[in-house]
Design a protein around this motif. Structure first.
Motif, PDB file in Angstrom:
ATOM      1  N   UNK A 126     -33.288 -38.858-143.188  1.00 56.36           N
ATOM      2  CA  UNK A 126     -34.015 -37.808-143.047  1.00 56.36           C
ATOM      3  C   UNK A 126     -33.828 -36.451-145.097  1.00 56.36           C
ATOM      4  N   UNK A 127     -32.843 -37.696-145.342  1.00 56.05           N
ATOM      5  CA  UNK A 127     -32.732 -36.542-146.591  1.00 56.05           C
ATOM      6  C   UNK A 127     -33.435 -35.993-147.545  1.00 56.05           C
ATOM      7  N   UNK A 128     -33.531 -34.847-148.044  1.00 51.14           N
ATOM      8  CA  UNK A 128     -34.148 -34.791-148.322  1.00 51.14           C
ATOM      9  C   UNK A 128     -34.516 -35.324-150.362  1.00 51.14           C
ATOM     10  N   UNK A 129     -35.667 -34.553-150.798  1.00 47.47           N
ATOM     11  CA  UNK A 129     -35.338 -35.324-152.155  1.00 47.47           C
ATOM     12  C   UNK A 129     -34.780 -34.386-152.536  1.00 47.47           C
ATOM     13  N   UNK A 130     -33.528 -35.222-153.876  1.00 46.69           N
ATOM     14  CA  UNK A 130     -32.976 -34.502-154.917  1.00 46.69           C
ATOM     15  C   UNK A 130     -31.167 -34.930-155.217  1.00 46.69           C
ATOM     16  N   UNK A 131     -31.007 -34.562-155.482  1.00 48.00           N
ATOM     17  CA  UNK A 131     -29.266 -34.571-155.412  1.00 48.00           C
ATOM     18  C   UNK A 131     -28.691 -34.010-154.536  1.00 48.00           C
ATOM     19  N   UNK A 132     -28.056 -34.818-153.782  1.00 47.60           N
ATOM     20  CA  UNK A 132     -27.147 -34.081-153.174  1.00 47.60           C
ATOM     21  C   UNK A 132     -25.799 -34.866-153.377  1.00 47.60           C
ATOM     22  N   UNK A 133     -24.361 -33.353-152.691  1.00 46.44           N
ATOM     23  CA  UNK A 133     -23.345 -33.693-152.982  1.00 46.44           C
ATOM     24  C   UNK A 133     -22.771 -34.110-151.413  1.00 46.44           C
ATOM     25  N   UNK A 134     -22.157 -35.482-150.570  1.00 48.87           N
ATOM     26  CA  UNK A 134     -21.412 -35.586-149.317  1.00 48.87           C
ATOM     27  C   UNK A 134     -20.278 -36.064-149.866  1.00 48.87           C
TER      28      UNK A 134
END
Length: 162
Positions: A126-134
Motif C-alpha cells: 500500500x505505497x502511496x503514489x509517487x517516487x519514494x526512496x528506500x
C-alpha cells in the motif's frame, strides 16, 4: 439444564461480538498486537534501542555486500529482494551480541524506519503514489549498523508508484 447452557452460549457469542463492534467503532487498538499490515504502514521510529541505531560495528572480513531489487506486486505494492553476500540473516540472534557476518536489515522509506528484515524478501504494501526512496542497512544482532572502514553498509533504491 440444556436451556441455561444454550442461553449462556448465545450470550457469550453476542456479547463478544458486541464488544468487538464497540472497540472497533471507538478506534481502540490492541497494544503490542502485530496485524502484519505490511512494511509501509508500521513506523518503527517510535521503538528506542538507544544509541544502537547510530553506532557502527566493523563488519570484518569478508566484507558483506548488499544489493536491492524491487519487483512489482500489484498497483501499489512491491516485493523487495535484499541480496547479500558474506552475510547471514540471523533472526534467532536478534537483540544479542554482535556476531561478525550475522544480523538483520533495517528498512527506511523516505527516511523513516518502517521494518526489520530477517530474510531476503520483504513486501512493501500500500505505497502511496509517487517516487519514494528506500534505504536498507545491514545491522548486527545488537542493532548497530555494520560498516567497513567506518562507512556504513547500506543501499538505496527508488521505488516509483504510478
Amino acid at each position: 439444564m440444556a436451556k441455561p447452557l444454550a442461553f449462556l452460549g448465545i450470550g457469550l457469542f453476542f456479547g463478544t461480538g458486541l464488544g468487538f463492534l464497540v472497540a472497533a467503532s471507538s478506534g481502540a487498538q490492541l497494544e503490542g498486537h502485530d496485524h502484519d499490515q505490511g512494511a509501509a504502514v508500521h513506523d518503527h521510529a517510535a521503538h528506542d534501542h538507544g544509541a544502537a541505531h547510530t553506532a557502527l560495528t566493523e563488519a570484518g572480513t569478508p566484507v558483506p555486500v548488499l544489493t536491492l531489487t524491487v519487483h512489482p506486486d500489484g498497483a501499489q505494492s512491491r516485493n523487495l529482494h535484499i541480496g547479500v553476500e558474506n552475510f547471514t540473516f540471523d533472526p534467532e540472534g536478534v537483540n544479542g551480541a554482535a556476531v561478525p557476518g550475522r544480523g538483520h536489515a533495517h528498512l527506511y522509506l523516505n527516511g523513516v524506519k518502517i521494518a526489520r528484515a530477517y530474510g531476503p524478501w520483504m513486501q512493501l504494501d500500500a505505497l502511496p503514489v509517487g517516487t519514494h526512496e528506500l534505504r536498507v542497512t545491514l545491522n548486527a544482532n545488537d542493532h548497530t549498523q555494520l560498516a567497513t572502514d567506518g562507512v556504513p553498509i547500506e543501499a538505496t533504491i527508488a521505488v516509483v508508484i504510478e
